[in-house]
Design a protein around this motif. Structure first.
Motif, PDB file in Angstrom:
ATOM      1  N   GLY A 133      -6.476   0.923  -7.106  1.00 17.05           N
ATOM      2  CA  GLY A 133      -6.678   1.898  -6.037  1.00 17.05           C
ATOM      3  C   GLY A 133      -6.743   1.211  -4.685  1.00 17.05           C
ATOM      4  N   SER A 134      -6.270   1.940  -3.646  1.00 20.87           N
ATOM      5  CA  SER A 134      -6.265   1.371  -2.289  1.00 20.87           C
ATOM      6  C   SER A 134      -7.686   1.260  -1.725  1.00 20.87           C
ATOM      7  N   ASP A 135      -8.681   1.823  -2.435  1.00 23.06           N
ATOM      8  CA  ASP A 135     -10.074   1.674  -2.003  1.00 23.06           C
ATOM      9  C   ASP A 135     -10.714   0.423  -2.609  1.00 23.06           C
ATOM     10  N   GLU A 136      -9.948  -0.313  -3.429  1.00 19.96           N
ATOM     11  CA  GLU A 136     -10.471  -1.546  -4.033  1.00 19.96           C
ATOM     12  C   GLU A 136      -9.991  -2.739  -3.211  1.00 19.96           C
ATOM     13  N   PRO A 137     -10.734  -3.853  -3.262  1.00 21.01           N
ATOM     14  CA  PRO A 137     -10.326  -5.017  -2.476  1.00 21.01           C
ATOM     15  C   PRO A 137      -9.153  -5.802  -3.085  1.00 21.01           C
TER      16      PRO A 137
ATOM     17  N   VAL B 191      -2.432   1.803  -4.855  1.00 23.26           N
ATOM     18  CA  VAL B 191      -1.972   3.192  -4.939  1.00 23.26           C
ATOM     19  C   VAL B 191      -3.157   4.119  -4.681  1.00 23.26           C
ATOM     20  N   ARG B 192      -2.869   5.433  -4.671  1.00 27.23           N
ATOM     21  CA  ARG B 192      -3.971   6.379  -4.481  1.00 27.23           C
ATOM     22  C   ARG B 192      -4.986   6.198  -5.605  1.00 27.23           C
TER      23      ARG B 192
ATOM     24  N   TYR C 212       0.854  -1.193   0.000  1.00 26.51           N
ATOM     25  CA  TYR C 212       0.000   0.000   0.000  1.00 26.51           C
ATOM     26  C   TYR C 212       0.888   1.240   0.000  1.00 26.51           C
ATOM     27  N   GLY C 213       0.782   2.058  -1.053  1.00 23.80           N
ATOM     28  CA  GLY C 213       1.655   3.216  -1.204  1.00 23.80           C
ATOM     29  C   GLY C 213       2.877   2.756  -1.983  1.00 23.80           C
ATOM     30  N   PHE C 214       2.980   3.207  -3.243  1.00 25.61           N
ATOM     31  CA  PHE C 214       4.067   2.679  -4.069  1.00 25.61           C
ATOM     32  C   PHE C 214       5.126   3.754  -4.281  1.00 25.61           C
TER      33      PHE C 214
END
Ligand SMILES: [Zn+2]
Ligand SMILES: [Zn+2]
Length: 336
Positions: free
Chosen positions: A218-222, A197-198, A173-175
């Motif tokens: 995206g980090s909001d995806e599973p 990523v964001r 998380y966070g590249f």
């Protein structure tokens, strides 16, 4: 005769900005070496120090703990290093060797530890002194700028990867600087890498895929399948519950940063199933020796953008905005 001086970027108060200053060149005390700095990486931790998010930094302070340089002088009693040796100076600058943690092989948790560029002056300067026992001898390759990110993004990333265990499916998380190194090491070890990523950061997704991530989103995806472990490099507390939802029962969520925004409350059911949340603090010298021996075998290739020392504030601003692929490195001396 005037005493020798050096250029340095100095933090007078925290939060604050760095200012270029002409300082006396430090002298190595017993057990220390004087190092002529060639390059120094810019780490997110430097941003936390400058922004006042870490307590009680040394002030005034020269930040910087991804230092690559050459030994210029030896203090009394130093036998481990010689003048002219190429060395790297990491975050861990001193441990007491006597406290409970030091005696148990956990010097990263030493109660009296000192840290380069935080409680000791660091590498945003032409010279620094370092305790010879905590400086790592470096091979000739890669060059100074490309070696600098190995000293923190690489070392802390490596320790985080160790704490994630034998994860076949690893989420990052966070590249940024650390993840771009960890992805290469994880692929080398046969792990599958998933990059978060964001949301909407298509360039970040593409960068992660270039470095071996088989999926980036995206980090909001599973994510496409449950993870065995996740490492959080982004200092965003809301990612802890997001990552817990992405790991399988028994999976581990490793928080790799020194500072993070508050973690929002979350339902117990996402921790249930023997999932683990843990942090990673600092490094041991063993982490450094292991990682610096492993890096050329991968081989780790760092992606670096460099700026002159005087542009340290601009480099920190770039990092704050998050628009950096890989690492930013300050060029202190011009390559010979
Ligand atoms: Zn100790
Ligand atoms: Zn760092």
């Amino acid at each position: 005769m005037t005493a020798a001086t050096m250029r340095a970027m100095v933090l007078a108060r925290s939060p604050g900005a760095l200012a270029l200053a002409e300082l006396p060149r430090p002298q190595p005390g017993p057990g220390q070496v004087l190092i002529r700095v060639a390059a120094c990486g810019v780490c997110r931790t430097d941003l936390h120090v400058v922004d006042g998010e870490l307590p009680e930094p040394k002030l005034p302070l020269v930040p910087g703990h991804e230092v690559v340089g050459e030994v210029a002088a030896l203090g009394a009693g130093v036998e481990r290093l010689a003048e002219g040796d190429r060395v790297g100076v990491p975050w861990l600058g001193y441990t007491c060797g006597e406290c409970e943690h030091c005696r148990a092989g956990r010097e990263n948790l030493c109660e009296r530890a000192r840290f380069t560029g935080y409680t000791l002056d660091g590498g945003y300067a032409e010279y620094l002194v370092a305790d010879a026992r905590y400086a790592f001898p470096l091979a000739d390759e890669p060059d100074d700028a490309h070696a600098a990110p190995l000293l923190c993004a690489g070392l802390i990333g490596y320790r985080s990867l160790r704490m994630a265990g034998e994860a076949r499916r690893l989420g990052l998380y966070g590249f940024g600087a650390a993840a771009h190194i960890v992805a290469q090491v994880a692929r080398h070890r046969g792990q599958r890498v998933f990059a978060f990523v964001r949301p909407g950061d298509e360039e970040g997704e593409a960068f992660a895929r270039e470095l071996g991530a088989e999926w980036a989103g995206g980090s909001d995806e599973p994510g496409p399948e449950p993870l065995d472990a996740a490492i959080l490099f982004a200092p965003v507390g809301a990612l802890v519950p997001a990552a817990l939802r992405a790991v399988r029962p028994g999976g581990v969520v490793v928080c790799a940063g020194i500072h993070m925004s508050d973690i929002p409350s979350f339902p117990y059911e996402i921790l249930w199933g023997e999932r683990v949340v843990r942090s990673v603090a600092n490094l041991t010298r063993r982490d450094g020796e292991e990682f610096l021996a492993l890096a050329p075998r991968v081989p780790v290739e760092t992606s670096v953008r460099s700026r002159p020392l005087e542009e340290a504030n601009e480099a920190l601003a770039e990092l704050r905005r998050g628009d950096v692929e890989g690492s930013i490195v300050l060029r202190v001396a011009e390559p010979a």
